[in-house]
Design a protein around this motif. Structure first.
Motif, PDB file in Angstrom:
ATOM      1  N   PRO A 350       5.607 -21.940  -8.898  1.00 39.88           N
ATOM      2  CA  PRO A 350       5.976 -22.131 -10.305  1.00 39.88           C
ATOM      3  C   PRO A 350       4.741 -22.220 -11.189  1.00 39.88           C
ATOM      4  O   PRO A 350       3.706 -22.765 -10.801  1.00 39.88           O
ATOM      5  CB  PRO A 350       6.767 -23.442 -10.280  1.00 39.88           C
ATOM      6  N   GLY A 351       4.872 -21.663 -12.381  1.00 45.92           N
ATOM      7  CA  GLY A 351       3.752 -21.665 -13.317  1.00 45.92           C
ATOM      8  C   GLY A 351       3.553 -23.022 -13.965  1.00 45.92           C
ATOM      9  O   GLY A 351       4.413 -23.909 -13.906  1.00 45.92           O
ATOM     10  N   PRO A 352       2.395 -23.205 -14.625  1.00 43.44           N
ATOM     11  CA  PRO A 352       2.128 -24.492 -15.285  1.00 43.44           C
ATOM     12  C   PRO A 352       2.916 -24.703 -16.560  1.00 43.44           C
ATOM     13  O   PRO A 352       2.956 -25.832 -17.077  1.00 43.44           O
ATOM     14  CB  PRO A 352       0.625 -24.412 -15.568  1.00 43.44           C
ATOM     15  N   GLY A 353       3.560 -23.659 -17.064  1.00 46.11           N
ATOM     16  CA  GLY A 353       4.317 -23.791 -18.306  1.00 46.11           C
ATOM     17  C   GLY A 353       3.413 -23.708 -19.522  1.00 46.11           C
ATOM     18  O   GLY A 353       2.209 -23.445 -19.444  1.00 46.11           O
ATOM     19  N   PHE A 354       4.010 -23.949 -20.682  1.00 44.76           N
ATOM     20  CA  PHE A 354       3.282 -23.986 -21.954  1.00 44.76           C
ATOM     21  C   PHE A 354       3.355 -25.416 -22.487  1.00 44.76           C
ATOM     22  O   PHE A 354       4.315 -25.772 -23.184  1.00 44.76           O
ATOM     23  CB  PHE A 354       3.879 -23.002 -22.964  1.00 44.76           C
ATOM     24  N   PRO A 355       2.386 -26.241 -22.215  1.00 51.23           N
ATOM     25  CA  PRO A 355       2.499 -27.661 -22.605  1.00 51.23           C
ATOM     26  C   PRO A 355       2.628 -27.884 -24.102  1.00 51.23           C
ATOM     27  O   PRO A 355       3.290 -28.840 -24.519  1.00 51.23           O
ATOM     28  CB  PRO A 355       1.201 -28.274 -22.060  1.00 51.23           C
ATOM     29  N   SER A 356       2.012 -27.026 -24.912  1.00 55.65           N
ATOM     30  CA  SER A 356       2.041 -27.238 -26.364  1.00 55.65           C
ATOM     31  C   SER A 356       2.964 -26.268 -27.093  1.00 55.65           C
ATOM     32  O   SER A 356       2.861 -26.125 -28.318  1.00 55.65           O
ATOM     33  CB  SER A 356       0.632 -27.115 -26.942  1.00 55.65           C
ATOM     34  N   SER A 368      20.874  -8.336 -23.963  1.00 55.52           N
ATOM     35  CA  SER A 368      19.829  -9.262 -23.548  1.00 55.52           C
ATOM     36  C   SER A 368      20.026  -9.623 -22.078  1.00 55.52           C
ATOM     37  O   SER A 368      21.137  -9.931 -21.638  1.00 55.52           O
ATOM     38  CB  SER A 368      19.861 -10.526 -24.412  1.00 55.52           C
ATOM     39  N   PHE A 369      18.899  -9.594 -21.338  1.00 52.73           N
ATOM     40  CA  PHE A 369      18.928  -9.969 -19.930  1.00 52.73           C
ATOM     41  C   PHE A 369      18.476 -11.412 -19.701  1.00 52.73           C
ATOM     42  O   PHE A 369      18.288 -11.823 -18.562  1.00 52.73           O
ATOM     43  CB  PHE A 369      18.023  -9.026 -19.119  1.00 52.73           C
ATOM     44  N   VAL A 370      18.308 -12.169 -20.783  1.00 48.17           N
ATOM     45  CA  VAL A 370      17.826 -13.541 -20.667  1.00 48.17           C
ATOM     46  C   VAL A 370      18.954 -14.405 -20.122  1.00 48.17           C
ATOM     47  O   VAL A 370      20.051 -14.467 -20.698  1.00 48.17           O
ATOM     48  CB  VAL A 370      17.337 -14.066 -22.023  1.00 48.17           C
ATOM     49  N   SER A 371      18.679 -15.104 -19.055  1.00 50.10           N
ATOM     50  CA  SER A 371      19.660 -15.993 -18.425  1.00 50.10           C
ATOM     51  C   SER A 371      19.104 -17.412 -18.398  1.00 50.10           C
ATOM     52  O   SER A 371      17.982 -17.674 -18.860  1.00 50.10           O
ATOM     53  CB  SER A 371      19.965 -15.515 -16.998  1.00 50.10           C
ATOM     54  N   ASP A 372      19.897 -18.319 -17.846  1.00 51.46           N
ATOM     55  CA  ASP A 372      19.448 -19.707 -17.738  1.00 51.46           C
ATOM     56  C   ASP A 372      18.208 -19.813 -16.851  1.00 51.46           C
ATOM     57  O   ASP A 372      17.294 -20.608 -17.134  1.00 51.46           O
ATOM     58  CB  ASP A 372      20.577 -20.573 -17.165  1.00 51.46           C
ATOM     59  N   GLU A 373      18.150 -19.008 -15.806  1.00 50.13           N
ATOM     60  CA  GLU A 373      17.010 -19.075 -14.893  1.00 50.13           C
ATOM     61  C   GLU A 373      15.730 -18.583 -15.578  1.00 50.13           C
ATOM     62  O   GLU A 373      14.648 -19.194 -15.432  1.00 50.13           O
ATOM     63  CB  GLU A 373      17.313 -18.222 -13.652  1.00 50.13           C
ATOM     64  N   ALA A 374      15.824 -17.503 -16.375  1.00 50.42           N
ATOM     65  CA  ALA A 374      14.654 -17.013 -17.093  1.00 50.42           C
ATOM     66  C   ALA A 374      14.197 -17.989 -18.167  1.00 50.42           C
ATOM     67  O   ALA A 374      12.992 -18.196 -18.376  1.00 50.42           O
ATOM     68  CB  ALA A 374      14.972 -15.655 -17.717  1.00 50.42           C
ATOM     69  N   LEU A 375      15.149 -18.619 -18.838  1.00 54.78           N
ATOM     70  CA  LEU A 375      14.791 -19.582 -19.871  1.00 54.78           C
ATOM     71  C   LEU A 375      14.107 -20.808 -19.281  1.00 54.78           C
ATOM     72  O   LEU A 375      13.140 -21.346 -19.860  1.00 54.78           O
ATOM     73  CB  LEU A 375      16.039 -19.979 -20.650  1.00 54.78           C
ATOM     74  N   SER A 376      14.584 -21.276 -18.155  1.00 54.95           N
ATOM     75  CA  SER A 376      13.952 -22.436 -17.513  1.00 54.95           C
ATOM     76  C   SER A 376      12.537 -22.096 -17.045  1.00 54.95           C
ATOM     77  O   SER A 376      11.642 -22.948 -17.087  1.00 54.95           O
ATOM     78  CB  SER A 376      14.808 -22.909 -16.343  1.00 54.95           C
ATOM     79  N   ARG A 377      12.300 -20.875 -16.614  1.00 53.60           N
ATOM     80  CA  ARG A 377      10.949 -20.477 -16.222  1.00 53.60           C
ATOM     81  C   ARG A 377      10.019 -20.412 -17.434  1.00 53.60           C
ATOM     82  O   ARG A 377       8.842 -20.792 -17.336  1.00 53.60           O
ATOM     83  CB  ARG A 377      11.001 -19.120 -15.523  1.00 53.60           C
ATOM     84  N   LEU A 378      10.533 -19.961 -18.558  1.00 53.22           N
ATOM     85  CA  LEU A 378       9.702 -19.892 -19.747  1.00 53.22           C
ATOM     86  C   LEU A 378       9.354 -21.278 -20.288  1.00 53.22           C
ATOM     87  O   LEU A 378       8.220 -21.524 -20.722  1.00 53.22           O
ATOM     88  CB  LEU A 378      10.410 -19.086 -20.837  1.00 53.22           C
ATOM     89  N   LEU A 379      10.312 -22.179 -20.280  1.00 50.68           N
ATOM     90  CA  LEU A 379      10.134 -23.497 -20.895  1.00 50.68           C
ATOM     91  C   LEU A 379       9.778 -24.567 -19.870  1.00 50.68           C
ATOM     92  O   LEU A 379       9.935 -25.759 -20.153  1.00 50.68           O
ATOM     93  CB  LEU A 379      11.405 -23.893 -21.653  1.00 50.68           C
ATOM     94  N   ARG A 380       9.313 -24.176 -18.750  1.00 47.18           N
ATOM     95  CA  ARG A 380       8.873 -25.152 -17.776  1.00 47.18           C
ATOM     96  C   ARG A 380       7.625 -25.873 -18.306  1.00 47.18           C
ATOM     97  O   ARG A 380       6.652 -25.274 -18.702  1.00 47.18           O
ATOM     98  CB  ARG A 380       8.550 -24.470 -16.443  1.00 47.18           C
TER      99      ARG A 380
END
Length: 539
Positions: A350-356, A368-380
């Motif tokens: 898992p990536g470090p995410g975007f803290p700020s 749109s192909f954005v799903s719950d799993e993709a959103l959780s990876r982006l906002l981790r």
């Protein structure tokens, strides 16, 4: 003598001063006539009348007595005229030469004039105001020529959009003006926008690199002919340049990559238009070329590409971590873009995410192909998120939004506009959104969502029971095309006194006449009155 003539003679004798009064003035005669001395009355002269008042009057001014005696000593008018003709006239002194009045514009101090011009420039920009003000007078020309006023400039050829030959001629003419204008005006230029430059873009950017050392922002809109050497030269000559916008311009990917490599850590904001060359630019970002990048926006141009963008989320988080929050929040926008996250696989950590990260915009009108799993990876690892725009992302569910790490979301946009996935939407779960962020949510957009009447009633009831008894912060609510009822809407309006925008268009469960958008506090309160006093039947 005729009787009429005798009466006129007696009238003249009775009203005229006596013969011995020739040595006295007419004013003295009337004074003694109306208020004689010892009579106990005095004469008071006003603007348009003479008043005879009881009591002793004031002593007459010495000036009146002197004027009367001076009138007695003066010779008759004829003698005075003859003496004046005999007396030699002195030569008239030459009148002093007076120049034209410079007017009030020249009398204003330069410092105050600069402040006035600065307010106008901040509101409407430097052009065309400063160009016109420089023609008024010398003082205004001096004020309008100050480089401090020329900090934001937009340059576009006057014949932009016409024939190629006419556009090239207009660009050369404007370039000739810029050759003397830039060295004298643009020494403190910070933001520059170039629009519709086709043939003379390289000479213009060369002038900018020579005359604008303080440039921080460059935008190229509908420009052609951007080469790697041009952007690299600009990055070296402008050490403060940290923002580049090349949306809707024909720019080679190698030019942008060379610019990013030259700018390096000072790069803060980047705007791109999706094309087959975007992958090369994202590759440079993934290689930690710009670790301090705060704003990344990729949008779709007029000619859309059917191939979706493969976005490696974890690699992007490592390449642009923005570990230390700065004064500018980190923003990621993928606007109207068909993209999908690159499959992570089992071996990828898992990536470090975007803290700020404070703003994430994935809005689009296409599939749109954005799903719950993709959103959780982006906002981790993004607890500071404030704005989440998922308009058109029909595959996002309330459960997936509830599991996000952000706790103080202020703007949530989930509206569906023209999508065909409405039948596959979840019909319940909206209370999971409102009860989590009811104390911080300021804008909520549920347009087109297929939640049921009871589900929406439970969701919007969260704004009537905020903790501590304080009023909710909600000021904008979009319920267009939903199944919200009249009782639910009236309850929300009563519980949110700061509600300034309410959209009830195409709400099938509301009475006829109320299905529209309400803007402003007065219109929202009028809607509440109609809901409480009007018929409850829906049309």
């Amino acid at each position: 003598m005729a009787p009429g003539g005798a009466r006129r003679a007696r009238r003249r004798v009775r009203g005229a001063p006596p013969a011995g009064a020739g040595a006295r003035s007419a004013e003295d005669w009337w004074w003694d006539r109306l208020a004689p001395r010892g009579s106990g009355y005095h004469l008071l002269q006003s603007d348009s009348m003479l008043l005879v008042l009881p009591g002793p009057g004031p002593v007459r001014a010495r000036a009146h007595r002197r004027a009367a005696r001076r009138a007695q000593r003066l010779p008759p008018p004829g003698a005075r005229a003859a003496a004046a003709k005999a007396r030699p006239r002195p030569a008239a002194a030459p009148a002093p030469q007076q120049g034209p009045d410079p007017g009030w514009g020249d009398r204003i101090p330069l410092e105050i004039l600069l402040q006035i011009f600065g307010l106008l420039v901040a509101a409407d920009g430097p052009m065309p105001f400063l160009g016109r003000a420089a023609r008024v007078c010398r003082r205004w020309h001096e004020a309008a020529s100050q480089p401090a006023l020329w900090h934001t400039v937009t340059l576009s050829p006057p014949l932009a959009g016409r024939s190629t030959k006419g556009g090239a001629k207009a660009e050369k003419k404007l370039l000739a003006s810029l050759e003397w204008l830039m060295p004298s005006r643009f020494s403190q230029l910070q933001k520059l926008t170039l629009i519709h430059w086709k043939s003379q873009l390289h000479p213009v950017l060369k002038l900018v690199s020579e005359s604008c050392p303080r440039l921080t922002f460059l935008k190229l809109s509908d420009c052609h002919g951007v080469t790697p050497d041009t952007l690299t030269m600009l990055a070296r000559a402008c050490p403060q340049l940290h923002s580049l916008d090349v949306q809707h311009s024909m720019v080679e990917s190698t030019a942008v990559v060379s610019f990013l490599e030259e700018v390096g850590p000072r790069m803060r904001k980047l705007w791109l238009t999706y094309s087959p060359q975007t992958a090369a630019i994202l590759g440079a970002l993934l290689g930690s070329c710009c670790p301090q990048l705060q704003v990344l926006e990729v949008s779709t141009g007029i000619s859309r590409y059917s191939t979706p963008l493969q976005l490696p989320v974890e690699a992007l988080q490592k390449g642009c971590p923005q570990l230390q929050p700065g004064p500018c929040p980190q923003v990621l926008r993928l606007l109207n873009l068909m993209w999908l996250p690159k499959p992570s696989g089992r071996a990828v950590t898992p990536g470090p995410g975007f803290p700020s990260l404070q703003e994430l915009c994935l809005a689009g009108s296409t599939c749109s192909f954005v799903s719950d799993e993709a959103l959780s990876r982006l906002l981790r690892g993004s607890p500071n998120l404030r704005l989440l725009d998922l308009r058109g992302c029909a595959r996002i569910t309330p459960v997936g939004l509830h599991d996000l790490p952000c706790q103080e979301l202020q703007q949530l946009h989930l509206g569906l506009y023209g999508t065909s996935d409405r039948l596959t939407l979840a019909k319940e779960g909206s209370p999971l959104l409102t009860w989590k962020w009811c104390h911080t949510l300021r804008e909520l957009d549920l347009s087109g969502q297929g939640f049921s009447e009871k589900d929406l009633e439970q969701a919007l009831a969260a704004f009537s029971g905020t903790p501590g008894g304080s009023h909710p912060a909600l000021c904008s609510l979009n319920l267009r095309g939903t199944r919200v009822t009249a009782s639910t809407v009236s309850s929300v309006i009563s519980s949110c006194p700061g509600l300034l925008y309410l959209n009830l268009e195409s709400c099938r469960c509301l009475p006829r006449g109320l299905k529209r958008a309400y803007r402003g506090l007065e219109e929202v309160q009028w809607c509440l009155e109609q809901l409480l006093t009007g018929p409850a039947s829906a049309s």
